[in-house]
Write a protein that holds these residues in place. Structure first.
Motif, PDB file in Angstrom:
ATOM      1  N   GLY A  70       0.995  -1.175   0.083  1.00  0.00           N
ATOM      2  CA  GLY A  70       0.097  -0.057  -0.066  1.00  0.00           C
ATOM      3  C   GLY A  70       0.983   1.298  -0.043  1.00  0.00           C
ATOM      4  N   VAL A  71       0.234   2.358   0.024  1.00  0.00           N
ATOM      5  CA  VAL A  71       1.011   3.548   0.038  1.00  0.00           C
ATOM      6  C   VAL A  71       1.492   3.784   1.534  1.00  0.00           C
ATOM      7  CG1 VAL A  71       1.025   6.140  -0.503  1.00  0.00           C
ATOM      8  CG2 VAL A  71      -0.415   4.558  -1.670  1.00  0.00           C
ATOM      9  N   SER A  72       2.995   4.257   1.417  1.00  0.00           N
ATOM     10  CA  SER A  72       3.537   4.467   2.755  1.00  0.00           C
ATOM     11  C   SER A  72       3.930   5.873   3.042  1.00  0.00           C
ATOM     12  CB  SER A  72       5.185   3.634   2.768  1.00  0.00           C
ATOM     13  OG  SER A  72       5.049   2.542   2.369  1.00  0.00           O
ATOM     14  N   PRO A  73       4.069   6.476   4.044  1.00  0.00           N
ATOM     15  CA  PRO A  73       4.538   7.575   4.244  1.00  0.00           C
ATOM     16  C   PRO A  73       5.549   8.209   3.629  1.00  0.00           C
ATOM     17  CG  PRO A  73       4.232   6.521   6.599  1.00  0.00           C
ATOM     18  CD  PRO A  73       4.355   5.581   5.432  1.00  0.00           C
ATOM     19  N   LEU A  74       5.359   9.625   2.945  1.00  0.00           N
ATOM     20  CA  LEU A  74       6.464  10.054   2.047  1.00  0.00           C
ATOM     21  C   LEU A  74       6.504  11.484   2.170  1.00  0.00           C
ATOM     22  CD1 LEU A  74       8.242   9.939  -0.735  1.00  0.00           C
ATOM     23  CD2 LEU A  74       5.927  10.647  -1.837  1.00  0.00           C
ATOM     24  N   VAL A  75       7.638  12.239   2.325  1.00  0.00           N
ATOM     25  CA  VAL A  75       8.052  13.657   2.618  1.00  0.00           C
ATOM     26  C   VAL A  75       8.841  13.995   1.630  1.00  0.00           C
ATOM     27  CG1 VAL A  75       9.428  15.177   3.995  1.00  0.00           C
ATOM     28  CG2 VAL A  75       7.906  13.289   5.211  1.00  0.00           C
ATOM     29  N   LEU A  76       8.473  15.150   0.953  1.00  0.00           N
ATOM     30  CA  LEU A  76       9.337  15.884  -0.120  1.00  0.00           C
ATOM     31  C   LEU A  76      10.091  16.790   0.531  1.00  0.00           C
ATOM     32  CD1 LEU A  76       7.110  16.419  -3.035  1.00  0.00           C
ATOM     33  CD2 LEU A  76       8.391  14.352  -2.657  1.00  0.00           C
ATOM     34  N   THR A  77      11.376  17.196   0.098  1.00  0.00           N
ATOM     35  CA  THR A  77      11.965  18.233   0.748  1.00  0.00           C
ATOM     36  C   THR A  77      12.658  18.923  -0.579  1.00  0.00           C
ATOM     37  OG1 THR A  77      14.074  17.082   1.107  1.00  0.00           O
ATOM     38  CG2 THR A  77      12.754  17.325   2.899  1.00  0.00           C
ATOM     39  N   PHE A  78      13.125  20.317  -0.243  1.00  0.00           N
ATOM     40  CA  PHE A  78      13.468  21.253  -1.374  1.00  0.00           C
ATOM     41  C   PHE A  78      15.072  21.386  -1.078  1.00  0.00           C
ATOM     42  CE2 PHE A  78      13.511  25.986  -2.719  1.00  0.00           C
ATOM     43  CZ  PHE A  78      14.566  25.738  -3.931  1.00  0.00           C
ATOM     44  N   GLU A  79      15.908  20.735  -1.755  1.00  0.00           N
ATOM     45  CA  GLU A  79      17.288  21.006  -1.400  1.00  0.00           C
ATOM     46  C   GLU A  79      18.092  20.307  -2.653  1.00  0.00           C
ATOM     47  OE1 GLU A  79      18.768  17.751   1.439  1.00  0.00           O
ATOM     48  OE2 GLU A  79      16.670  17.222   1.636  1.00  0.00           O
ATOM     49  N   ASN A  80      19.231  20.649  -2.861  1.00  0.00           N
ATOM     50  CA  ASN A  80      20.358  20.158  -3.597  1.00  0.00           C
ATOM     51  C   ASN A  80      20.578  18.749  -3.311  1.00  0.00           C
ATOM     52  OD1 ASN A  80      21.833  20.144  -6.171  1.00  0.00           O
ATOM     53  ND2 ASN A  80      23.065  21.994  -5.470  1.00  0.00           N
ATOM     54  N   LEU A  81      21.187  17.968  -4.460  1.00  0.00           N
ATOM     55  CA  LEU A  81      21.315  16.686  -4.058  1.00  0.00           C
ATOM     56  C   LEU A  81      22.399  16.000  -5.062  1.00  0.00           C
ATOM     57  CD1 LEU A  81      18.856  14.699  -6.004  1.00  0.00           C
ATOM     58  CD2 LEU A  81      18.250  17.027  -5.555  1.00  0.00           C
ATOM     59  N   HIS A  82      22.811  14.850  -4.711  1.00  0.00           N
ATOM     60  CA  HIS A  82      23.675  14.062  -5.654  1.00  0.00           C
ATOM     61  C   HIS A  82      22.717  13.175  -6.358  1.00  0.00           C
ATOM     62  CE1 HIS A  82      27.389  15.313  -4.041  1.00  0.00           C
ATOM     63  NE2 HIS A  82      27.175  15.243  -2.773  1.00  0.00           N
ATOM     64  N   GLY A  83      23.007  12.507  -7.408  1.00  0.00           N
ATOM     65  CA  GLY A  83      22.168  11.450  -8.003  1.00  0.00           C
ATOM     66  C   GLY A  83      20.965  12.140  -8.744  1.00  0.00           C
ATOM     67  N   LYS A  84      20.833  13.138  -9.453  1.00  0.00           N
ATOM     68  CA  LYS A  84      19.907  13.854 -10.057  1.00  0.00           C
ATOM     69  C   LYS A  84      19.423  13.111 -11.125  1.00  0.00           C
ATOM     70  CE  LYS A  84      22.169  18.199  -8.821  1.00  0.00           C
ATOM     71  NZ  LYS A  84      23.464  17.842  -8.462  1.00  0.00           N
ATOM     72  N   VAL A  85      18.169  13.273 -11.243  1.00  0.00           N
ATOM     73  CA  VAL A  85      17.360  12.766 -12.400  1.00  0.00           C
ATOM     74  C   VAL A  85      16.545  14.088 -13.218  1.00  0.00           C
ATOM     75  CG1 VAL A  85      15.337  11.154 -13.359  1.00  0.00           C
ATOM     76  CG2 VAL A  85      17.150  10.607 -11.773  1.00  0.00           C
TER      77      VAL A  85
END
Length: 781
Positions: free
Chosen positions: A588-603
């Motif tokens: 089923g759908v699990s808890p998810l959080v979005l954050t606004f930040e720079n990162l490695h491994g970009k798509v």
């Protein structure tokens, strides 16, 4: 013995039609059995080739969160390997491994989707890969390549001493090693963990990140040591994560692949249940092929009655006759075995390489033991296939019987096998249709986000000037939306602990985490049920959070603006998204959080318009290359992720399809045997019926009705068995079809197909039997 072999070959040539049909079934059966057996051996032998595999173990992180949810991970704390070495003398060495996918530069060329393995220097003390010069992997600037990847980079030139670059660090190739297919470590290059820029912070400050392996001392009590190591890790986990209860353990390297199916972040995951099913399928195919041969022997018994009766008169004993028949059987199976080896390479090339690698079946890789095992299989199969016909023919036939006009009855062995064959064939066909319907259901099911026409550009880590590139791409008429993120929905997440800032630690929950740069919600058409999206021009939004409904409800549905804590950062909840399926539909759908930040491994994700997709993709590559000349585009459309997400299910469907195809062919051969016997034993009856005025239709029904009856009987019995088996398979999916509703149309469809296919295979023989000249069969009466 030689006389018996010659007699067997003469009989094979004399009865060419029956012999070719029976040997075709044996050839097909043996070739498929070889393929399935090779696949089973491949799956069950992962990493057995390491010299220390019997005393190497991997740490599995298993724990209950404060809400009682159980989780298992193949990764652990970065400090654990050092703790084991410092505190347990039973540990000879411990090593860590960290996997990434990235871009590698060689000179002016760039290679994407490279499988990078970061490891400790001790990695090759535990996993040898035939590697002996361990001192060549002892500095941060050294790297080891796989032979396959070295060939891609440098062709036939030596790779030793050449330079490669990864993330602006230059490495000197110190060795090239062979990485077998049956290893969980499918890397292109291994580089020292100490060369990672953020190595120390990742080891000492992060949570579960590393694959940790221990090599125990030769004289250590393994079970006692494993208990001590597990207890130490559980105590460390309990003290670091308040409210979490550790239940971690260590698993043997030899068992790791087959027991990693339910472990998240595994390097490889076998499926023991599927392997058992494949083994049973292989056994069934071999049995059906062998008993088909038996059926043809019994069905053709009439042609041997006079031969065997006369041989008994001139003094042949039952044992001599039985020996001849068994040797004939071994000769036929040996011929089929030789043909099967020739057919093996052809079949292997037809199989999807994503399903089974063709090189697994190349005879070039066969050792002497493989050939000896195959020879033993052929002789055993030939003996077992010949033993019953030998007993039946040598004991039941006498000269008196061979010269008399006694009526032959349908032998129960033939009937029982035909029923069994079609039971298995129908069971597999029903299973295939159910699998296909379930997979199609998952593919078509609304997932809560838009994946149509979304192009994912995977190798975007080294691309600079994103803002400028985005501006240029935004001017293209074929692009509707652009975003940059850690992953698209369904492309993976990170894991974090999350809680309302004012809540005690034991109320924190485990959430999935996706880092986004810009425009994530609009690009994938996600729905906000409250609050707002990030303002990507607002610097203060970088500390805030957007939650899905599941995460929001699990922390108590606080007001928007409530301060929350995750991974060392404090911010506000600014939005709540409608739940969408970012994971496999097994769950089923699990808890998810979005954050606004720079990162490695970009798509980079681009929503395209319908028109001129190929031209648009070419233009996208050109725009990026204007700012990064070495860039090589590596892309996929988002709806293609279905194949990778459900690889195991698609593999199971394909293997079952192949097996069903083979069993149906063997079942058809069984029907041929049944029709041969039935027509031979009822020829005079048909002739008499024609004399007294029976029509063609009457005769056709007389001969065909019994065959169809037994086929239907076997097929009908298979329906509830298939339903029961597939209900267990479907139970692993959170979202699934209503099985019994679908069986209402699947069962009749399969039965119709089976009967139609069977009739088409024997209709020629039935027609020929119905139009016989009665004089030919009644002139001797």
């Amino acid at each position: 013995m030689l006389i018996h072999i010659k007699a067997g070959l003469r009989r094979f040539v004399k009865n060419r039609t029956i012999s070719l049909i029976s040997i075709s079934g044996l050839t097909l059966g043996l070739s498929i059995v070889i393929i399935l057996a090779s696949y089973i051996h491949y799956q069950s032998s992962f990493d057995h080739f390491h010299s220390n595999s019997d005393r190497t173990y991997k740490v599995i992180s298993k724990f209950y969160d404060p809400k009682g949810k159980l989780s298992s991970y193949g990764i652990s704390f970065g400090t654990l390997a050092d703790e084991y070495l410092a505190n347990f003398e039973q540990v000879e060495t411990a090593t860590r491994y960290y996997r990434q996918v990235g871009e590698l530069e060689v000179g002016l060329e760039r290679f994407n989707q490279v499988q990078i393995g970061y490891s400790d220097y001790s990695f090759f003390d535990v996993f040898d890969f035939g590697y002996s010069q361990k001192r060549q992997f002892a500095r941060p600037d050294q790297a080891i390549l796989s032979k396959k990847f070295a060939k891609i980079l440098f062709g036939d030139e030596s790779a030793i001493g050449r330079e490669v670059r990864f993330k602006d660090v230059t490495y000197l190739v110190s060795d090239v090693i062979n990485v077998p297919l049956n290893s969980q470590f499918q890397f292109d290059i291994v580089i020292p963990l100490a060369s990672m820029p953020d190595y120390r912070s990742l080891v000492h400050q992060s949570g579960l990140e590393f694959h940790t392996y221990v090599l125990l001392e030769r004289n250590a009590d393994h079970q006692q040591t494993l208990d001590l190591l597990a207890n130490h890790y559980n105590e460390s986990l309990d003290s670091r994560w308040q409210g979490y209860a550790g239940d971690s353990f260590l698993i043997s390297l030899k068992e790791l692949h087959m027991k990693s199916g339910d472990i998240t972040n595994s390097l490889s995951a076998g499926n023991l249940q599927a392997l058992k099913v494949i083994g049973v399928l292989g056994l069934f195919i071999l049995i059906l092929a062998a008993i088909n041969y038996v059926n043809f022997q019994i069905a053709g018994a009439q042609s041997r009655e006079k031969e065997i009766g006369l041989r008994k008169v001139v003094g042949a004993s039952r044992n001599q006759l039985a020996l001849q028949i068994v040797i004939e059987s071994i000769v036929v199976v040996a011929l089929a075995g030789g043909l099967a080896l020739g057919l093996l390479e052809v079949i292997a090339q037809m199989i999807d390489p994503e399903l089974i690698a063709p090189e697994l079946f190349s005879l070039e890789h066969w050792t002497l033991s493989y050939f000896l095992l195959f020879g033993l299989l052929v002789v055993t199969t030939g003996f077992l296939a010949g033993i019953y016909p030998a007993i039946y023919l040598s004991r039941s036939i006498t000269l008196h019987k061979s010269l008399s006009k006694t009526k032959h009855r349908m032998h129960p062995a033939i009937l029982s096998l035909v029923v069994a064959q079609f039971l298995i064939s129908s069971l597999l066909m029903v299973s295939i249709v159910i699998m296909h319907v379930q997979l199609q259901f998952m593919k078509d099911m609304p997932k809560g986000f838009d994946q149509e026409r979304v192009l994912l550009v995977n190798n975007f880590d080294l691309v600079k000037n994103y803002d400028v590139i985005k501006y240029e791409l935004g001017k293209l008429a074929g692009i509707e939306q652009i975003c940059l993120a850690q992953a698209a929905p369904g492309g993976g997440t990170s894991g974090q602990f999350f809680k309302v800032k004012s809540a005690p630690d034991h109320e924190q929950i485990t959430v999935n985490h996706v880092r986004v740069i810009d425009n994530y919600i609009n690009t994938f058409d996600l729905k906000l049920v409250s609050g707002r999206d990030y303002d990507y021009d607002l610097q203060s939004d970088r500390k805030n959070f957007i939650l899905n409904e599941s995460a929001y409800k699990k922390i108590g549905s606080p007001d928007l603006g409530t301060q929350v804590y995750m991974g060392g950062r404090v911010g506000e909840i600014i939005g709540v998204m409608k739940d969408y399926n970012f994971e496999s539909l097994h769950h089923g759908v699990s808890p998810l959080v979005l954050t606004f930040e720079n990162l490695h491994g970009k798509v980079l994700a681009l929503k395209l318009k319908e028109d001129n997709l190929k031209q648009t993709i070419g233009t996208i590559e050109s725009v990026i290359q204007n700012y990064d000349p070495a860039y090589v585009i590596d892309y996929q459309f988002m709806d293609d992720q279905f194949t990778s997400t459900y690889k195991n299910e698609l593999r199971a469907e394909k293997i079952t399809t192949y097996a069903a195809f083979v069993t149906i062919l063997l079942s058809v051969l069984g029907v041929l045997a049944l029709s041969v016997f039935l027509i031979n034993t009822r020829s005079k009856e048909v002739a008499i019926r024609k004399v007294v005025g029976a029509s063609f239709t009457d005769l056709f029904l007389v001969l065909g009705s019994k065959i169809i009856l037994w086929i239907l009987f076997g097929s009908v019995v298979a329906i509830p068995l298939a339903g029961y088996a597939m209900s267990n398979w479907l139970s692993s999916f959170h979202y699934r079809i209503e099985l019994w509703d679908h069986l209402l149309w699947i069962a009749p469809a399969v039965l119709t197909a089976i009967v139609t296919f069977s009739l088409l295979s024997i209709i020629n023989k039935l027609i020929r039997a119905c139009i016989i000249n009665p004089v030919e069969f009644l002139k001797e009466e």
